[in-house]
Design a protein around this motif. Structure first.
Motif, PDB file in Angstrom:
ATOM      1  N   TYR A 196       0.827  -1.211   0.000  1.00 59.50           N
ATOM      2  CA  TYR A 196       0.000   0.000   0.000  1.00 59.50           C
ATOM      3  C   TYR A 196       0.858   1.256   0.000  1.00 59.50           C
ATOM      4  N   LEU A 197       1.838   1.296   0.890  1.00 60.73           N
ATOM      5  CA  LEU A 197       2.697   2.475   0.980  1.00 60.73           C
ATOM      6  C   LEU A 197       3.513   2.660  -0.304  1.00 60.73           C
ATOM      7  N   SER A 198       3.965   1.538  -0.887  1.00 58.19           N
ATOM      8  CA  SER A 198       4.760   1.608  -2.110  1.00 58.19           C
ATOM      9  C   SER A 198       3.947   2.170  -3.277  1.00 58.19           C
ATOM     10  N   THR A 199       2.746   1.623  -3.473  1.00 58.56           N
ATOM     11  CA  THR A 199       1.906   2.082  -4.587  1.00 58.56           C
ATOM     12  C   THR A 199       1.364   3.489  -4.327  1.00 58.56           C
ATOM     13  N   LYS A 200       1.115   3.803  -3.059  1.00 57.00           N
ATOM     14  CA  LYS A 200       0.624   5.143  -2.724  1.00 57.00           C
ATOM     15  C   LYS A 200       1.675   6.190  -3.020  1.00 57.00           C
ATOM     16  N   SER A 201       2.933   5.845  -2.734  1.00 55.82           N
ATOM     17  CA  SER A 201       4.019   6.796  -2.978  1.00 55.82           C
ATOM     18  C   SER A 201       4.225   7.041  -4.474  1.00 55.82           C
ATOM     19  N   GLU A 202       3.765   6.079  -5.297  1.00 60.02           N
ATOM     20  CA  GLU A 202       3.852   6.243  -6.746  1.00 60.02           C
ATOM     21  C   GLU A 202       2.704   7.071  -7.305  1.00 60.02           C
ATOM     22  N   PRO A 205      -3.963   5.666  -7.722  1.00 62.77           N
ATOM     23  CA  PRO A 205      -5.230   5.765  -6.987  1.00 62.77           C
ATOM     24  C   PRO A 205      -5.757   4.415  -6.504  1.00 62.77           C
ATOM     25  N   ASP A 206      -5.198   3.324  -7.034  1.00 63.60           N
ATOM     26  CA  ASP A 206      -5.679   1.983  -6.682  1.00 63.60           C
ATOM     27  C   ASP A 206      -4.777   1.311  -5.661  1.00 63.60           C
ATOM     28  N   ALA A 207      -4.106   2.091  -4.819  1.00 59.37           N
ATOM     29  CA  ALA A 207      -3.148   1.539  -3.866  1.00 59.37           C
ATOM     30  C   ALA A 207      -3.809   0.538  -2.922  1.00 59.37           C
ATOM     31  N   LEU A 208      -5.015   0.860  -2.445  1.00 55.68           N
ATOM     32  CA  LEU A 208      -5.703  -0.028  -1.510  1.00 55.68           C
ATOM     33  C   LEU A 208      -6.066  -1.353  -2.179  1.00 55.68           C
ATOM     34  N   LYS A 209      -6.533  -1.298  -3.411  1.00 56.91           N
ATOM     35  CA  LYS A 209      -6.916  -2.525  -4.118  1.00 56.91           C
ATOM     36  C   LYS A 209      -5.682  -3.377  -4.407  1.00 56.91           C
ATOM     37  N   SER A 210      -4.600  -2.744  -4.800  1.00 57.58           N
ATOM     38  CA  SER A 210      -3.362  -3.471  -5.056  1.00 57.58           C
ATOM     39  C   SER A 210      -2.867  -4.161  -3.794  1.00 57.58           C
ATOM     40  N   ALA A 211      -2.926  -3.445  -2.661  1.00 60.30           N
ATOM     41  CA  ALA A 211      -2.504  -4.024  -1.384  1.00 60.30           C
ATOM     42  C   ALA A 211      -3.415  -5.182  -0.990  1.00 60.30           C
ATOM     43  N   SER A 212      -4.705  -5.073  -1.328  1.00 60.06           N
ATOM     44  CA  SER A 212      -5.654  -6.135  -0.998  1.00 60.06           C
ATOM     45  C   SER A 212      -5.332  -7.415  -1.760  1.00 60.06           C
ATOM     46  N   TYR A 213      -5.024  -7.276  -3.048  1.00 53.39           N
ATOM     47  CA  TYR A 213      -4.654  -8.446  -3.848  1.00 53.39           C
ATOM     48  C   TYR A 213      -3.398  -9.107  -3.282  1.00 53.39           C
ATOM     49  N   THR A 214      -2.430  -8.287  -2.893  1.00 55.95           N
ATOM     50  CA  THR A 214      -1.194  -8.825  -2.321  1.00 55.95           C
ATOM     51  C   THR A 214      -1.464  -9.558  -1.014  1.00 55.95           C
ATOM     52  N   GLY A 215      -2.236  -8.916  -0.143  1.00 49.45           N
ATOM     53  CA  GLY A 215      -2.529  -9.507   1.154  1.00 49.45           C
ATOM     54  C   GLY A 215      -3.336 -10.789   1.062  1.00 49.45           C
ATOM     55  N   VAL A 216      -4.347 -10.802   0.192  1.00 48.01           N
ATOM     56  CA  VAL A 216      -5.183 -11.999   0.042  1.00 48.01           C
ATOM     57  C   VAL A 216      -4.372 -13.159  -0.524  1.00 48.01           C
ATOM     58  N   ALA A 217      -3.540 -12.883  -1.527  1.00 48.77           N
ATOM     59  CA  ALA A 217      -2.705 -13.938  -2.113  1.00 48.77           C
ATOM     60  C   ALA A 217      -1.744 -14.497  -1.066  1.00 48.77           C
ATOM     61  N   TYR A 218      -1.198 -13.615  -0.248  1.00 46.72           N
ATOM     62  CA  TYR A 218      -0.265 -14.042   0.812  1.00 46.72           C
ATOM     63  C   TYR A 218      -0.988 -14.914   1.835  1.00 46.72           C
ATOM     64  N   LEU A 219      -2.152 -14.457   2.286  1.00 44.11           N
ATOM     65  CA  LEU A 219      -2.879 -15.159   3.341  1.00 44.11           C
ATOM     66  C   LEU A 219      -3.367 -16.532   2.884  1.00 44.11           C
ATOM     67  N   ILE A 220      -3.849 -16.625   1.648  1.00 44.49           N
ATOM     68  CA  ILE A 220      -4.308 -17.914   1.117  1.00 44.49           C
ATOM     69  C   ILE A 220      -3.140 -18.896   1.048  1.00 44.49           C
ATOM     70  N   THR A 221      -1.993 -18.400   0.599  1.00 40.17           N
ATOM     71  CA  THR A 221      -0.803 -19.257   0.523  1.00 40.17           C
ATOM     72  C   THR A 221      -0.389 -19.743   1.901  1.00 40.17           C
ATOM     73  N   VAL A 222      -0.413 -18.856   2.888  1.00 42.31           N
ATOM     74  CA  VAL A 222      -0.063 -19.222   4.264  1.00 42.31           C
ATOM     75  C   VAL A 222      -1.000 -20.318   4.771  1.00 42.31           C
ATOM     76  N   ALA A 223      -2.299 -20.139   4.542  1.00 45.03           N
ATOM     77  CA  ALA A 223      -3.289 -21.109   5.017  1.00 45.03           C
ATOM     78  C   ALA A 223      -3.062 -22.492   4.402  1.00 45.03           C
ATOM     79  N   LEU A 224      -2.758 -22.527   3.111  1.00 47.36           N
ATOM     80  CA  LEU A 224      -2.543 -23.804   2.434  1.00 47.36           C
ATOM     81  C   LEU A 224      -1.277 -24.507   2.935  1.00 47.36           C
TER      82      LEU A 224
END
Length: 300
Positions: A196-202, A205-224
């Motif tokens: 979020y901070l990385s995309t926001k600094s760039e 406007p879609d920083a929150l959505k980009s961070a959400s995709y990253t977080g969800v992909a990370y969390l699903i991988t962790v769970a598996l």
């Protein structure tokens, strides 16, 4: 598109007629698939492109019908399968997977052209028009593939290493799962925040959505990856580790296959790189776990 419906149809062999029926059936079915997918597509540009491809498929089916003299209905099973696939995995993946299947028919078109020269004309028309229309598709989820890759790849490297190290250090599936889950949730929040901070600094406007995709992909991988440690009993920690490694490979196969179809990226090279890094870190962490356990003299 030229109209050849009044042309005289030449006599052809039963073998060629049978192949034409296969082509006609495929065009009829794919036209319906494109119409179904377009009906559920909200973006007007994507919908228009999908409907134009459906029209192209229907036009080719009509050209084949001149030879068969038969009206065909779409194959319901194939239509349903690709429609569901489009909902779950995205329409870009569904239609490109379907078109990739058509690419394997080049030899059959060439053989048919001996008796039906029009076959190569239809084939060229498909390649020229449909591929151009496919390039017009712009699906939102594919715009965030980089974010998903970041989340999944980082989770693969960190969690395979962490779990492998904890396996030898703790030798108890419940303790490993607990430690891994705490580590994974904390790392998910950290990774999503960093994205979020990385995309926001760039200035995106879609920083929150980009961070959400990253977080969800990370969390699903962790769970598996943690799942095997919850399924096996406390003493079978090595079985859990082996199952976790298998899950890592399956995730990499599935994700890289998806990218190879949806974005035309090389499968083997990307799979080899990601698997080598993840498994290499896991092996190194496994050894570190043994060394740390012996050095500290800890016996849990």
């Amino acid at each position: 598109m030229p109209d050849n419906t009044n042309d005289t149809v030449p006599a052809i062999s039963p073998e060629s007629l049978a192949q034409i029926k296969i082509f006609q059936q495929g065009e009829v079915t794919e036209a319906e698939i494109y119409r179904r997918i377009a009906a559920r597509t909200k973006d007007e540009k994507n919908k228009a492109a999908l409907l134009r491809i459906a029209q192209e498929e229907a036009f080719h089916a009509e050209r084949w019908r001149r030879y068969t003299g038969e009206d065909m209905k779409p194959e319901r099973g194939k239509v349903m399968l690709h429609t569901i696939m489009a909902r779950v995995l995205g329409f870009t993946f569904a239609v490109k997977l379907m078109e990739n299947g058509e690419g394997n028919a080049q030899d059959k078109y060439e053989q048919l052209a001996v008796e039906v020269p029009e076959a190569m004309e239809i084939r060229a028309d498909e390649i020229e028009h449909e591929e151009a229309l496919l390039e017009m598709l712009d699906e939102e989820r594919l715009s965030y593939v980089g974010s998903m890759v970041l989340g999944m790849n980082d989770a693969m490297v960190e969690m395979t290493g962490t779990l492998a190290g904890l396996t030898l250090a703790m030798q108890n599936t419940r303790l490993i799962a607990l430690s891994g889950l705490i580590t994974g949730i904390a790392a998910t929040l950290s990774m999503a925040s960093s994205e979020y901070l990385s995309t926001k600094s760039e200035g995106r406007p879609d920083a929150l959505k980009s961070a959400s995709y990253t977080g969800v992909a990370y969390l699903i991988t962790v769970a598996l990856l943690i799942l095997p440690y919850l399924l096996f009993d406390e003493a079978h920690y090595l079985w859990a580790l082996g199952t976790m490694i298998v899950i890592v490979l399956l995730i990499l196969v599935a994700f890289n296959y998806y990218l190879s179809v949806a974005q035309g990226l090389p499968f083997k090279k990307r799979f080899g790189q990601m698997a080598g890094i993840s498994l290499g870190v896991a092996a190194l962490s496994f050894v570190i776990g043994i060394i740390v356990k012996q050095f500290l003299g800890v016996d849990i």
